[in-house]
Design a protein around this motif. Structure first.
Motif, PDB file in Angstrom:
ATOM      1  N   ARG A 129       0.930  -1.011  -0.151  1.00 25.28           N
ATOM      2  CA  ARG A 129       0.055   0.166   0.070  1.00 25.28           C
ATOM      3  C   ARG A 129       0.588   1.380  -0.324  1.00 25.28           C
ATOM      4  NH1 ARG A 129      -5.366  -0.709   0.781  1.00 25.28           N
ATOM      5  NH2 ARG A 129      -5.612  -3.404   1.316  1.00 25.28           N
ATOM      6  N   PHE A 134      -0.083   8.440   7.893  1.00 26.76           N
ATOM      7  CA  PHE A 134       0.047   8.366   8.251  1.00 26.76           C
ATOM      8  C   PHE A 134       1.406   7.218   9.220  1.00 26.76           C
ATOM      9  CE2 PHE A 134      -3.121   5.698   8.806  1.00 26.76           C
ATOM     10  CZ  PHE A 134      -3.057   4.186   8.817  1.00 26.76           C
ATOM     11  N   VAL A 137       5.884   3.726   5.998  1.00 26.78           N
ATOM     12  CA  VAL A 137       6.763   2.444   5.326  1.00 26.78           C
ATOM     13  C   VAL A 137       6.726   2.036   4.258  1.00 26.78           C
ATOM     14  CG1 VAL A 137       6.264  -0.240   4.846  1.00 26.78           C
ATOM     15  CG2 VAL A 137       5.991   0.569   7.477  1.00 26.78           C
ATOM     16  N   PRO A 138       5.913   2.829   3.160  1.00 24.35           N
ATOM     17  CA  PRO A 138       6.338   2.868   2.001  1.00 24.35           C
ATOM     18  C   PRO A 138       7.425   3.832   1.996  1.00 24.35           C
ATOM     19  CG  PRO A 138       3.947   3.475   2.985  1.00 24.35           C
ATOM     20  CD  PRO A 138       4.744   2.998   3.433  1.00 24.35           C
ATOM     21  N   ASN A 167       3.073  -6.043   6.400  1.00 22.00           N
ATOM     22  CA  ASN A 167       1.587  -5.982   5.779  1.00 22.00           C
ATOM     23  C   ASN A 167       1.788  -8.041   5.402  1.00 22.00           C
ATOM     24  OD1 ASN A 167      -0.421  -6.465   4.726  1.00 22.00           O
ATOM     25  ND2 ASN A 167      -0.906  -4.591   4.061  1.00 22.00           N
ATOM     26  N   ASP A 195      -3.946  -7.603   7.573  1.00 24.59           N
ATOM     27  CA  ASP A 195      -4.623  -6.545   6.463  1.00 24.59           C
ATOM     28  C   ASP A 195      -6.021  -6.745   6.670  1.00 24.59           C
ATOM     29  OD1 ASP A 195      -5.565  -4.043   5.411  1.00 24.59           O
ATOM     30  OD2 ASP A 195      -3.810  -3.973   4.310  1.00 24.59           O
TER      31      ASP A 195
HETATM   32  S1  SF4 Z   1       2.402  -1.294   6.567  1.00 22.19           S
HETATM   33 FE1  SF4 Z   1      -0.258  -0.604   7.139  1.00 22.19          FE
HETATM   34  S2  SF4 Z   1      -0.313   1.831   7.621  1.00 22.19           S
HETATM   35 FE2  SF4 Z   1       1.956   1.086   6.130  1.00 22.19          FE
HETATM   36  S3  SF4 Z   1       1.545   1.223   4.672  1.00 22.19           S
HETATM   37 FE3  SF4 Z   1       1.345  -0.834   4.712  1.00 22.19          FE
HETATM   38  S4  SF4 Z   1      -1.219  -1.139   5.287  1.00 22.19           S
HETATM   39 FE4  SF4 Z   1      -0.529   1.301   5.884  1.00 22.19          FE
END
Ligand code: SF4
Length: 344
Positions: A129, A134, A137-138, A167, A195
């Motif tokens: 994702r 917030f 990670v990405p 995830n 998730d």
């Molecule tokens: S780790 Fe969780 S909160 Fe972070 S981008 Fe991935 S799904 Fe979203």
């Protein structure tokens, strides 16, 4: 090595420890004095602690910082990243001191021992994702990719595995990994949760066949995901009863108080335990002066999270929760009861 704000063992520090020991150094965790230290590494997990951690420079001039709370660009060099964690770095006392929550001393020791003896690591880094505004990670880790096998993460001292994947359920190999965990007789703690939006009957079944160290947790952070979250809860609960679920709800990011209350009420009506996470990049300061600088919404959120997480909602409505009523009235002044419709 300084673990500034971790609650469990710190994987990066454990890898640094292995690396330095392989080079013949002696490694000390959380030293009190700079005397005799050739190098100092400090890990900061939470951005709100950055400023406080930075003050360590006066005691340890050679200190080097890393961790998500410090910045998103400092990473371990490949030769350290490849190291196995040093399972001798932490002692149960190190974790015991940091455990919070209401539990007996015995329970706390049991938990601390479980954590230090567990295997820990990632089988994937990154996430599929990109739209969770917030989450770091990405930006920090990029898209989801395989980095290790389950077998590589096992600590021979126990069958507990702390799986740090961001995830797990979005991983195309999720079901195979869960089956491997089951077949190896491991007890898993999926620390980052699952998730719930991508739940399928097959994943739910595989999750139900695995032994979990604690409740299955997932998040409902943003309002547009309501239907996919509720669908996921429905699918999961066909295999794992709702009493074993825990749903994190983020407040203070982009939802209103009414939306926070709506998520709380929806989850409790379903029989799922909610847990409120307050979004904040700043350290929570205590005392009267700090309180005086808080907005009405900040104060309301703080009380709301205590009311939910402390299970106070089981005994009183939020608008009758005395700590909140006291602060609300102090903030709004004498007319507040009328304004909020508490008196006829
Ligand atoms: S780790 Fe969780 S909160 Fe972070 S981008 Fe991935 S799904 Fe979203």
């Amino acid at each position: 090595l300084i673990d500034f704000d971790g609650k469990i063992v710190n994987l990066a520090l454990m890898k640094l420890s292995t690396y330095y020991k392989s080079k013949g150094y002696e490694v000390v965790l959380n030293p009190m004095s700079p005397s005799g230290l050739a190098k100092v590494h400090c890990s900061v997990l939470f951005e709100k602690n950055r400023e406080k951690a930075d003050k360590l420079r006066s005691l340890f001039p050679k200190i080097e910082f890393g961790g998500t709370g410090w910045d998103l660009t400092t990473t371990l060099p490949p030769e350290i990243e490849e190291c196995r964690p040093d399972y001798d770095l932490y002692q149960a006392e190190d974790i015991y001191r940091r455990l919070s929550g209401i539990m007996t001393k015995e329970k706390k020791w049991e938990k601390a021992n479980t954590i230090v003896n567990a295997g820990i690591g990632f089988t994937t880094r990154g996430c599929v994702r990109t739209n969770c505004g917030f989450c770091v990670v990405p930006q920090k880790e990029g898209s989801l990719r395989h980095v290790a096998e389950i077998a590589e993460l096992i600590n021979p001292r126990s069958n507990v595995l702390i799986l740090l994947d961001n995830n797990l359920t979005a991983d195309k190999n999720c079901i195979e990994k869960l089956r491997e965990i089951r077949d190896r007789g491991l007890v898993v703690d999926i620390t980052q949760g699952i998730d719930i939006r991508t739940m399928t009957p097959e994943i739910a079944k595989a999750l139900s066949e695995v032994k979990h160290l604690r409740s299955i947790h997932y998040a409902w952070d943003q309002m547009p995901s309501e239907s996919s979250v509720l669908r996921g809860i429905d699918t999961l609960s066909r295999f794992i009863r709702k009493g074993k679920h825990l749903c994190f709800t983020l407040v203070g990011f982009n939802t209103t108080f009414e939306e926070d209350m709506h998520r709380f009420r929806t989850l409790t009506a379903l029989g799922v335990d909610p847990y409120v996470m307050v979004y904040s990049k700043k350290a929570v300061k205590r005392g009267k002066a700090a309180k005086a600088q808080m907005s009405f919404e900040d104060i309301q959120r703080r009380h709301f999270s205590r009311w939910v997480n402390g299970r106070i909602y089981k005994v009183t409505e939020f608008d009758r929760y005395s700590n909140w009523v006291k602060d609300r009235d102090a903030f709004l002044g004498g007319d507040s009861q009328m304004e909020l419709g508490l008196v006829a």
